[in-house]
Design an enzyme around this catalytic site. Structure first.
Site, PDB file in Angstrom:
ATOM      1  N   ARG A 168      27.086 -20.345  53.049  1.00 16.84           N
ATOM      2  CA  ARG A 168      25.712 -20.046  52.330  1.00 16.84           C
ATOM      3  C   ARG A 168      24.469 -20.229  53.176  1.00 16.84           C
ATOM      4  O   ARG A 168      23.432 -19.773  52.708  1.00 16.84           O
ATOM      5  CB  ARG A 168      25.670 -21.139  51.124  1.00 16.84           C
ATOM      6  CG  ARG A 168      24.483 -21.190  50.514  1.00 16.84           C
ATOM      7  CD  ARG A 168      24.821 -22.038  49.000  1.00 16.84           C
ATOM      8  NE  ARG A 168      23.561 -22.153  48.299  1.00 16.84           N
ATOM      9  CZ  ARG A 168      23.650 -22.712  47.111  1.00 16.84           C
ATOM     10  NH1 ARG A 168      24.197 -23.420  46.691  1.00 16.84           N
ATOM     11  NH2 ARG A 168      22.350 -22.814  46.436  1.00 16.84           N
ATOM     12  N   LYS A 212      24.352 -12.729  45.701  1.00 13.03           N
ATOM     13  CA  LYS A 212      24.068 -14.295  46.060  1.00 13.03           C
ATOM     14  C   LYS A 212      25.283 -14.922  45.311  1.00 13.03           C
ATOM     15  O   LYS A 212      25.838 -15.949  46.111  1.00 13.03           O
ATOM     16  CB  LYS A 212      22.785 -14.737  45.613  1.00 13.03           C
ATOM     17  CG  LYS A 212      22.526 -16.160  45.849  1.00 13.03           C
ATOM     18  CD  LYS A 212      20.968 -16.442  45.871  1.00 13.03           C
ATOM     19  CE  LYS A 212      20.763 -17.948  46.320  1.00 13.03           C
ATOM     20  NZ  LYS A 212      19.664 -18.485  45.966  1.00 13.03           N
ATOM     21  N   LYS A 230      19.676 -24.510  43.304  1.00 13.56           N
ATOM     22  CA  LYS A 230      18.709 -25.214  44.274  1.00 13.56           C
ATOM     23  C   LYS A 230      17.560 -25.551  43.386  1.00 13.56           C
ATOM     24  O   LYS A 230      16.817 -24.558  42.776  1.00 13.56           O
ATOM     25  CB  LYS A 230      18.248 -24.349  45.178  1.00 13.56           C
ATOM     26  CG  LYS A 230      19.174 -24.437  46.496  1.00 13.56           C
ATOM     27  CD  LYS A 230      18.940 -23.911  47.746  1.00 13.56           C
ATOM     28  CE  LYS A 230      19.673 -23.910  48.759  1.00 13.56           C
ATOM     29  NZ  LYS A 230      19.010 -23.408  50.006  1.00 13.56           N
ATOM     30  N   HIS A 275       6.151 -16.837  49.559  1.00 15.46           N
ATOM     31  CA  HIS A 275       7.453 -17.077  50.261  1.00 15.46           C
ATOM     32  C   HIS A 275       7.975 -15.954  50.746  1.00 15.46           C
ATOM     33  O   HIS A 275       8.725 -15.847  51.880  1.00 15.46           O
ATOM     34  CB  HIS A 275       8.395 -17.937  49.059  1.00 15.46           C
ATOM     35  CG  HIS A 275       9.678 -18.217  49.890  1.00 15.46           C
ATOM     36  ND1 HIS A 275      10.039 -19.279  50.651  1.00 15.46           N
ATOM     37  CD2 HIS A 275      10.997 -17.614  49.335  1.00 15.46           C
ATOM     38  CE1 HIS A 275      11.246 -19.112  50.783  1.00 15.46           C
ATOM     39  NE2 HIS A 275      11.829 -18.222  50.403  1.00 15.46           N
ATOM     40  N   ASN A 334      19.939 -18.002  54.520  1.00  9.58           N
ATOM     41  CA  ASN A 334      18.645 -18.354  55.208  1.00  9.58           C
ATOM     42  C   ASN A 334      17.971 -17.617  56.041  1.00  9.58           C
ATOM     43  O   ASN A 334      17.066 -17.727  56.871  1.00  9.58           O
ATOM     44  CB  ASN A 334      18.472 -19.852  55.514  1.00  9.58           C
ATOM     45  CG  ASN A 334      18.928 -20.853  54.559  1.00  9.58           C
ATOM     46  OD1 ASN A 334      18.206 -20.851  53.385  1.00  9.58           O
ATOM     47  ND2 ASN A 334      19.842 -21.909  54.652  1.00  9.58           N
ATOM     48  N   GLU A 378      26.380 -25.663  49.957  1.00  8.06           N
ATOM     49  CA  GLU A 378      25.759 -25.172  51.240  1.00  8.06           C
ATOM     50  C   GLU A 378      26.491 -25.862  52.344  1.00  8.06           C
ATOM     51  O   GLU A 378      25.721 -26.320  53.221  1.00  8.06           O
ATOM     52  CB  GLU A 378      24.391 -25.352  51.295  1.00  8.06           C
ATOM     53  CG  GLU A 378      23.610 -24.478  52.172  1.00  8.06           C
ATOM     54  CD  GLU A 378      21.951 -24.657  52.202  1.00  8.06           C
ATOM     55  OE1 GLU A 378      21.618 -25.472  51.296  1.00  8.06           O
ATOM     56  OE2 GLU A 378      21.392 -23.710  52.330  1.00  8.06           O
ATOM     57  N   HIS A 395       9.542 -20.536  56.876  1.00  7.02           N
ATOM     58  CA  HIS A 395       8.978 -21.709  56.303  1.00  7.02           C
ATOM     59  C   HIS A 395       8.051 -22.145  57.266  1.00  7.02           C
ATOM     60  O   HIS A 395       6.872 -22.701  56.961  1.00  7.02           O
ATOM     61  CB  HIS A 395      10.236 -23.046  56.449  1.00  7.02           C
ATOM     62  CG  HIS A 395      10.806 -23.055  54.950  1.00  7.02           C
ATOM     63  ND1 HIS A 395      12.310 -23.445  54.913  1.00  7.02           N
ATOM     64  CD2 HIS A 395      10.916 -22.022  53.799  1.00  7.02           C
ATOM     65  CE1 HIS A 395      12.831 -23.218  53.631  1.00  7.02           C
ATOM     66  NE2 HIS A 395      11.979 -22.416  53.117  1.00  7.02           N
ATOM     67  N   HIS A 434      14.219 -17.565  57.104  1.00  9.66           N
ATOM     68  CA  HIS A 434      13.700 -18.600  56.516  1.00  9.66           C
ATOM     69  C   HIS A 434      13.283 -19.772  57.171  1.00  9.66           C
ATOM     70  O   HIS A 434      12.405 -20.504  56.736  1.00  9.66           O
ATOM     71  CB  HIS A 434      14.760 -19.393  55.122  1.00  9.66           C
ATOM     72  CG  HIS A 434      14.934 -18.362  54.036  1.00  9.66           C
ATOM     73  ND1 HIS A 434      15.301 -17.250  54.039  1.00  9.66           N
ATOM     74  CD2 HIS A 434      14.603 -18.918  52.681  1.00  9.66           C
ATOM     75  CE1 HIS A 434      15.274 -16.715  52.636  1.00  9.66           C
ATOM     76  NE2 HIS A 434      14.750 -17.850  52.187  1.00  9.66           N
ATOM     77  N   ARG A 483      18.831 -38.663  34.027  1.00 12.08           N
ATOM     78  CA  ARG A 483      19.944 -38.489  34.892  1.00 12.08           C
ATOM     79  C   ARG A 483      20.596 -37.067  34.668  1.00 12.08           C
ATOM     80  O   ARG A 483      21.831 -37.003  35.198  1.00 12.08           O
ATOM     81  CB  ARG A 483      20.849 -39.656  34.907  1.00 12.08           C
ATOM     82  CG  ARG A 483      20.316 -40.801  35.497  1.00 12.08           C
ATOM     83  CD  ARG A 483      21.470 -41.752  35.951  1.00 12.08           C
ATOM     84  NE  ARG A 483      20.869 -43.160  35.871  1.00 12.08           N
ATOM     85  CZ  ARG A 483      20.937 -44.152  34.934  1.00 12.08           C
ATOM     86  NH1 ARG A 483      21.441 -43.786  33.598  1.00 12.08           N
ATOM     87  NH2 ARG A 483      20.304 -45.288  34.811  1.00 12.08           N
ATOM     88  N   GLU A 518      13.564 -10.604  49.782  1.00 16.83           N
ATOM     89  CA  GLU A 518      14.906 -11.287  49.439  1.00 16.83           C
ATOM     90  C   GLU A 518      15.985 -10.042  48.994  1.00 16.83           C
ATOM     91  O   GLU A 518      17.038 -10.397  49.288  1.00 16.83           O
ATOM     92  CB  GLU A 518      15.028 -12.212  48.230  1.00 16.83           C
ATOM     93  CG  GLU A 518      13.690 -13.525  48.842  1.00 16.83           C
ATOM     94  CD  GLU A 518      14.426 -14.523  49.474  1.00 16.83           C
ATOM     95  OE1 GLU A 518      15.821 -14.569  49.630  1.00 16.83           O
ATOM     96  OE2 GLU A 518      13.757 -15.373  49.935  1.00 16.83           O
TER      97      GLU A 518
END
Lengths: 369, 369
Positions: A241, A227, A143, A265, A245, A237, A252, A248, A121, A185
């Protein structure tokens, strides 16, 4: 060699952590002040291990350091590979005071971070990103996660590292395609929020493509700082934030169409940002000159300027529908109000979107649809 | 029927949430005020679905409610079963604003909670626990997770629900063994922190075994309140919260030896608490009378008073070594300084521990070792 080390803090209150950027850090920088317990598990992959694992081990003098070497590639960013980390941790009896270390690119970072978020955990982790993309992207934001057959990064957690160590020397062994993917990026930060940085990039883009060290340190520092600003304002997010993206949602869809790992990517994001700039023009948000300036800079970073061969507008529609940027089913995109000023919008004009998709799709015989 | 509804708040600052306890709530209580988006995914299992799924659906009027029915049992608390939840969420295109609902016992709750913690890096969830154990244990604390072949609950997250709805009527369909297993955790709260409650339990244990409604509501309320106090003081299990593990280190070893699901978790904890009381006496912490009082109450809840047939002290040593209560390899146990006063200690006398293990282990021919 250490006099050029730069450091910035990602300010997240009790989860604040430093990013340390410089040359010749791997093998020399003592990371033990960031390790609470006696155990460390370095997670890396088959490509990175022969290059940097020995140096990374030297960053943890006096600790019980175990290692796990994963197969290399986005297609292994799945539960089965993640489970190799858990297997190793349990086989070597790592307690809940262990520290995980991600040594590699974004895939290693995302999987190691999620393993750290989930092992017993939650245990601490340290990032040593070795690709430009992971240095400027996954270094900040917390992330972590893995892919699901029905979508990228669908399973994961927010989990902040204890420290990020960025050694620009590790970019010397990076294939040129991956350098370009990282620069996508870097350019993104200029486009969404920082016109000064955008101007600097237009001056230095050739130096960056050629791995000039001073330019790299500056670009990585400014990217991480940008960032970090955005993430500190919106850790989970909720709103702002989402501008990170940019490109993106298109990207994606491209990655999924091409099959994970066939397009990098950053390459997909590069093309996706061109598409976002194109749609921003069509929706009357930026000028023809601004669109051209954005696309030219991305091209100079040697990024692809069309969707994969054979990909159609219908493919985009189908694949964007499951993208997580959609809220309750409506399509949400990041567009540009100006260079240096991105905005998240649900107001996407369907006809203009189709025009952008057609402009970036090529048929099998090379003609745009 | 609703006038006897009791409510308490688990006070975790911005993650505070209510627990609502009463009769006849399933099918009548409107849970939509706790749902942010338009989508709900109810996760349950093959045993619970025919009994309560229809009633649970009625708690979410006006929402898109999808369901996933998992196989029943601790042995399915694994990645493969967890992935059925992710599959269903993605197939039904649930966005990051979906709410997951756990309808069932601890296994369903733990897996649904971890799915909620991990789906798109975290979505809200609601718990409707239908077993006594899950009502008094997993309702409070936010622990979620799955098992690994090398250890229970090794992979998971802390993730707090939006609300917990406890309908005591759902206990009418519970097998008597599971009632006893739940009572083990109820007794635990008395033993670790609440002598008044312990006295009340000695009066009411027969009523509880016989599912007297008023006694159940009181026992559930006081158990949740006790656990909520402890968790609010120590959300991430840094110190105090570890006392909630009374009997669990022995218990986990028993569960692992027996094979997940063959002994109920609460049964193993019941025997484990007897062992902890026994060791507490041997280490001079409690009196012979206190040990007898603890063991007698656990026995009256119809819980087993010996380890599984064939389990040896060596089995305990081997299986406790990977238990996560160990810090950096040393054995850490929860013992009793008095009834109602538990303490976490690394100072375990090896000879006394062996004496306790021998006292609770039986050989194949029924003689203790």
């Amino acid at each position: 060699m250490r006099d050029s080390v730069r450091e910035l803090t990602v300010d997240l209150g009790e989860r604040a952590y430093p990013i340390i950027i410089g040359q010749d850090l791997l093998g020399n920088y003592d990371l033990t002040p960031f390790v609470q317990g006696s155990q460390v598990m370095i997670v890396t992959n088959e490509t990175v291990a022969p290059l940097y694992l020995e140096s990374a081990l030297a960053c943890f003098p006096g600790k019980q350091v175990d290692t796990v070497v994963l197969p290399d590639g986005e297609k292994f960013k799945d539960w089965q590979t993640l489970n190799q980390i858990f297997d190793r941790l349990l086989e070597m009896r790592h307690s809940r005071k262990t520290t995980l270390v991600a040594l590699g690119g974004g895939v290693v970072g995302d999987m190691t971070g999620f393993a750290a978020a989930s092992y017993q955990r939650g245990v601490p982790f340290i990032q040593i990103p070795t690709t430009l993309l992971s240095q400027v992207d996954s270094s900040v934001g917390g992330k972590t996660g893995i892919n699901h057959p029905l979508g990228k990064n669908m399973i994961g957690a927010f989990h902040q590292p204890e420290v990020v160590l960025i050694d620009t020397d590790s970019l010397r062994t990076l294939p040129p395609r991956e350098v370009s993917a990282g620069l996508a990026e870097v350019i993104k930060y200029g486009l969404i929020r920082d016109t000064d940085f955008l101007g600097w990039l237009e001056q230095e883009i050739a130096a960056l493509v050629n791995l000039d060290t001073a330019a790299l340190v500056e670009a990585i520092y400014r990217s991480c700082a940008c960032k970090a600003d955005v993430v500190a304002l919106d850790e989970r997010e909720g709103g702002l934030r989402a501008i990170l993206n940019l490109g993106h949602t298109f990207g994606h869809a491209i990655e999924t169409f091409a099959g994970y790992g066939n397009w990098l990517h950053g390459e997909a994001v590069g093309t996706g940002m061109m598409m976002a700039a194109d749609l921003s023009l069509r929706q009357g948000m930026i000028s023809e000159q601004e669109r051209a300036r954005a696309i030219r800079l991305i091209e100079r970073a040697k990024l692809p300027d069309l969707a994969p061969a054979g990909m159609t507008p219908d493919d985009f529609h189908r694949l964007m529908a499951v993208d997580k940027k959609n809220v309750d089913g409506s399509l949400r995109l990041v567009l540009l109000r100006a260079l240096g000023d991105a905005v998240v919008t649900d107001e996407v004009d369907a006809l203009e979107l189709d025009a952008t998709l057609r402009a970036f799709c090529v048929t099998a015989d090379g003609v745009t649809t």
